[in-house]
Motif scaffolding. Structure first.
Motif, PDB file in Angstrom:
ATOM      1  N   UNK A  45      49.030   0.818  16.614  1.00  0.00           N
ATOM      2  CA  UNK A  45      49.106   1.851  17.647  1.00  0.00           C
ATOM      3  C   UNK A  45      47.757   2.559  17.792  1.00  0.00           C
ATOM      4  N   UNK A  46      47.128   2.884  16.674  1.00  0.00           N
ATOM      5  CA  UNK A  46      45.836   3.575  16.709  1.00  0.00           C
ATOM      6  C   UNK A  46      44.769   2.666  17.314  1.00  0.00           C
ATOM      7  N   UNK A  47      44.727   1.419  16.885  1.00  0.00           N
ATOM      8  CA  UNK A  47      43.735   0.462  17.393  1.00  0.00           C
ATOM      9  C   UNK A  47      43.862   0.302  18.907  1.00  0.00           C
ATOM     10  N   UNK A  48      45.073   0.414  19.422  1.00  0.00           N
ATOM     11  CA  UNK A  48      45.303   0.272  20.857  1.00  0.00           C
ATOM     12  C   UNK A  48      45.044   1.568  21.630  1.00  0.00           C
ATOM     13  N   UNK A  49      44.548   2.579  20.942  1.00  0.00           N
ATOM     14  CA  UNK A  49      44.227   3.833  21.616  1.00  0.00           C
ATOM     15  C   UNK A  49      45.333   4.866  21.571  1.00  0.00           C
ATOM     16  N   UNK A  50      46.337   4.625  20.760  1.00  0.00           N
ATOM     17  CA  UNK A  50      47.464   5.554  20.558  1.00  0.00           C
ATOM     18  C   UNK A  50      48.175   5.922  21.857  1.00  0.00           C
ATOM     19  N   UNK A  51      48.522   4.938  22.691  1.00  0.00           N
ATOM     20  CA  UNK A  51      49.155   5.269  23.971  1.00  0.00           C
ATOM     21  C   UNK A  51      50.510   5.970  23.835  1.00  0.00           C
ATOM     22  N   UNK A  52      51.217   5.743  22.748  1.00  0.00           N
ATOM     23  CA  UNK A  52      52.547   6.335  22.586  1.00  0.00           C
ATOM     24  C   UNK A  52      52.537   7.635  21.782  1.00  0.00           C
ATOM     25  N   UNK A  53      51.542   7.822  20.938  1.00  0.00           N
ATOM     26  CA  UNK A  53      51.585   8.976  20.028  1.00  0.00           C
ATOM     27  C   UNK A  53      50.345   9.863  20.104  1.00  0.00           C
ATOM     28  N   UNK A  54      49.556   9.734  21.134  1.00  0.00           N
ATOM     29  CA  UNK A  54      48.329  10.538  21.240  1.00  0.00           C
ATOM     30  C   UNK A  54      48.623  12.036  21.112  1.00  0.00           C
ATOM     31  N   UNK A  55      49.705  12.498  21.737  1.00  0.00           N
ATOM     32  CA  UNK A  55      50.026  13.933  21.669  1.00  0.00           C
ATOM     33  C   UNK A  55      50.366  14.361  20.241  1.00  0.00           C
ATOM     34  N   UNK A  56      50.961  13.469  19.455  1.00  0.00           N
ATOM     35  CA  UNK A  56      51.263  13.778  18.058  1.00  0.00           C
ATOM     36  C   UNK A  56      49.962  13.871  17.252  1.00  0.00           C
ATOM     37  N   UNK A  57      49.025  12.972  17.548  1.00  0.00           N
ATOM     38  CA  UNK A  57      47.748  12.978  16.838  1.00  0.00           C
ATOM     39  C   UNK A  57      46.956  14.254  17.113  1.00  0.00           C
TER      40      UNK A  57
END
Length: 134
Positions: A45-57
């Protein structure tokens, strides 16, 4: 993320700083051993740019890490551990623990099929103690 952040929340600000950091690092290593698929899923997920969890990061994760960094700086300012960059210490712990799950194929190609987590734990403890102990 809740399970992965809980070990940070379990750190006791009143505890021995070196032991608390070691406990956290060992817990992260144990999670990598027990949940390698989840670790790899997160890494992907991180390698792909965190499209699903960016707001959590940028929200929950950032807040938890910021609080831990403040605690590490407090311990250093109090002379309880050596001064270190708290963010790079945290990133290093993540790298040293999650690597064994995320790059398991590479680790086994180099070390063989034996369980490498016990050796990793000893190395991790020795390195962090040397780095942090005043």
């Amino acid at each position: 993320m809740t399970d992965w952040l809980q070990p940070v929340r379990d750190i006791d600000p009143a505890g021995d700083p070196v032991e608390e950091i070691l406990k956290y690092a060992k817990h992260k290593l144990k999670m990598s051993r027990l949940y390698p698929r989840e670790s790899r899923l997160y890494a992907t997920e991180i390698i792909q740019g965190a499209p699903r969890i960016k707001s959590v990061l940028t929200g929950e994760l950032r807040d938890v890490v910021e609080n831990l960094a403040l605690l590490i700086n407090h311990w250093a300012d109090s002379g309880l551990i050596r001064a270190v960059d708290p963010y790079h210490l945290i990133f290093s712990i993540w790298a040293m623990t999650q690597h064994y799950a995320d790059f398991e194929v590479q680790v086994k190609a180099i070390l063989g099929e034996k369980d490498h987590f016990e050796d990793a734990e000893h190395y991790l403890e020795d390195m962090l103690r040397r780095m942090l102990t005043v």
